[in-house]
Design an enzyme around this catalytic site. Structure first.
Site, short mmCIF file in Angstrom:
data_model
loop_
_atom_site.label_atom_id
_atom_site.label_comp_id
_atom_site.label_asym_id
_atom_site.label_seq_id
_atom_site.Cartn_x
_atom_site.Cartn_y
_atom_site.Cartn_z
N LYS A 34 0.66 -1.05 0.26
CA LYS A 34 -0.05 -0.07 0.18
C LYS A 34 0.61 1.47 0.41
CE LYS A 34 -2.07 1.49 3.47
NZ LYS A 34 -2.38 3.19 3.27
N ASP A 61 -3.85 4.30 -1.84
CA ASP A 61 -4.90 4.81 -0.13
C ASP A 61 -4.76 6.60 -0.73
OD1 ASP A 61 -6.11 4.71 2.10
OD2 ASP A 61 -4.85 3.99 3.32
N LYS A 63 -6.66 8.47 -0.42
CA LYS A 63 -8.35 8.59 0.53
C LYS A 63 -9.26 10.33 -0.37
CE LYS A 63 -6.56 6.44 4.56
NZ LYS A 63 -4.91 5.95 4.52
N ASP A 66 -12.99 15.57 -1.90
CA ASP A 66 -13.66 16.77 -2.75
C ASP A 66 -14.78 16.30 -3.20
OD1 ASP A 66 -11.82 19.23 -3.59
OD2 ASP A 66 -10.06 18.34 -3.07
N THR A 121 -10.11 3.98 10.87
CA THR A 121 -9.88 3.08 11.75
C THR A 121 -9.71 3.78 13.32
OG1 THR A 121 -7.90 2.21 11.16
CG2 THR A 121 -9.67 0.89 10.75
N ARG A 213 2.72 -1.59 10.62
CA ARG A 213 4.07 -1.01 11.80
C ARG A 213 4.02 -2.14 12.72
NH1 ARG A 213 1.00 4.33 14.40
NH2 ARG A 213 -0.74 3.21 13.39
O1 LIG Z 1 -9.98 3.78 7.79
C1 LIG Z 1 -8.20 3.73 7.78
C2 LIG Z 1 -7.95 3.49 6.39
C3 LIG Z 1 -6.46 3.88 6.37
N1 LIG Z 1 -5.36 3.14 7.14
C4 LIG Z 1 -4.08 3.17 6.75
O2 LIG Z 1 -3.67 1.94 7.04
C5 LIG Z 1 -2.52 1.87 7.48
C6 LIG Z 1 -2.34 0.78 8.86
O3 LIG Z 1 -1.23 0.80 9.26
P1 LIG Z 1 -1.14 0.68 11.16
O4 LIG Z 1 0.85 0.69 11.29
O5 LIG Z 1 -0.95 -0.83 10.46
O6 LIG Z 1 -1.87 1.12 11.72
C7 LIG Z 1 -2.05 2.45 7.04
O7 LIG Z 1 -0.93 3.12 6.18
C8 LIG Z 1 -3.36 4.07 8.08
O8 LIG Z 1 -3.27 5.11 6.85
C9 LIG Z 1 -6.49 3.06 8.64
O9 LIG Z 1 -5.10 2.50 9.50
N2 LIG Z 1 -7.66 2.59 8.49
#
Ligand SMILES: O=c1ccn([C@@H]2O[C@H](COP(=O)(O)O)[C@@H](O)[C@H]2O)c(=O)[nH]1
Length: 239
Positions: A34, A61, A63, A66, A121, A213
């Protein structure tokens, strides 16, 4: 049948192309990467081209959030990268979502698949109610946004795994659910609010998990990846 490793998307949340390429090379077992705002703003299409040359799948991603005309033209600009998945906030509204879909259809490649962000999230029920003043419960709001996305021609949605079962039930099997907010029991939650373990997220109906992470910041990212795969396969998880 897809193996667990085909279901995990790893975000390249790094500040430059050099770090991204080092991460991609250090995890040859990852097939789906991603690229998000941090890396795309810093490098544009550079890493996307590298991923294509390596034969990897790409979730872009960005997002988009607009007005319809801007979302339409930004989506048109994305077509040249030939990515697999692209995100737009459902709250950009029906017309913006439909405009993006029309542009993808005009492109004639059937790609990217468009995913609507339902509720980030990192947002808790409390934040939704008290900061954002959304007057309905979070699961209902996420479902509403997913249904709006489906009606507007989106191929799927990004949601927390906590909402995945309900969204699958209502939106149907072919509506793709991509779930960040995934945390093995041994990983820290960080800024994610609505989390679930990888095995439970898959069991809840997620088609893809975005896991960053816990893998990329691990002392040994390859071992963390392998441990997550084992947990999804039911070898070694405590669920
Ligand atoms: O609702 C959302 C949409 C996108 N993300 C993205 O996913 C990854 C999660 O990374 P972690 O390190 O596992 O937390 C990150 O790139 C966010 O921009 C999201 O977390 N929630």
């Amino acid at each position: 049948m897809e193996s667990p490793s085909d279901k995990i998307i790893v975000p390249l949340d790094v500040p430059d192309a050099q770090s991204a390429i080092a991460l991609i090379r250090s995890l040859p077992e990852v097939n789906f990467w991603k690229v998000g705002l941090e890396l795309f703003v810093a490098t544009g299409g550079e890493v996307l081209e590298f991923l294509k040359d390596e034969g990897k799948k790409i979730f872009l991603d960005l997002k988009f959030h607009d007005i319809p005309n801007t979302v339409k033209n930004a989506t048109k600009s994305v077509l040249k990268y030939d990515v697999d998945l692209l995100t737009i906030h459902a709250t950009a509204g029906r017309e913006a979502l439909k405009a993006a879909k029309e542009i993808v259809l005009e492109g004639g490649q059937g790609r990217p698949k468009l995913l609507a962000i339902t509720v980030l999230t990192s947002i808790s029920s409390r934040q939704l109610a008290f900061d954002l003043k959304v007057p309905i419960e979070l699961p209902e709001y996420a479902l509403n946004n997913a249904l709006l996305a489906k009606e507007s021609g989106m191929d799927g949605a990004v949601c927390s795994p906590q909402e995945a079962a309900k969204l699958k039930e209502v939106c149907g099997d072919d509506f793709i659910l991509v779930c960040p907010g995934v945390r093995p029991e041994w990983a820290v939650k960080g800024d994610q609010e609505r989390i679930m373990t990888p095995a439970r997220a898959i069991a809840s109906g997620a088609n893809y998990l975005v896991i960053g992470r816990p893998i990329t910041q691990a002392e040994n990212p390859s071992e963390a990846w392998a441990k997550i795969i084992q947990e999804i396969e039911g070898k070694g998880n405590r669920e």
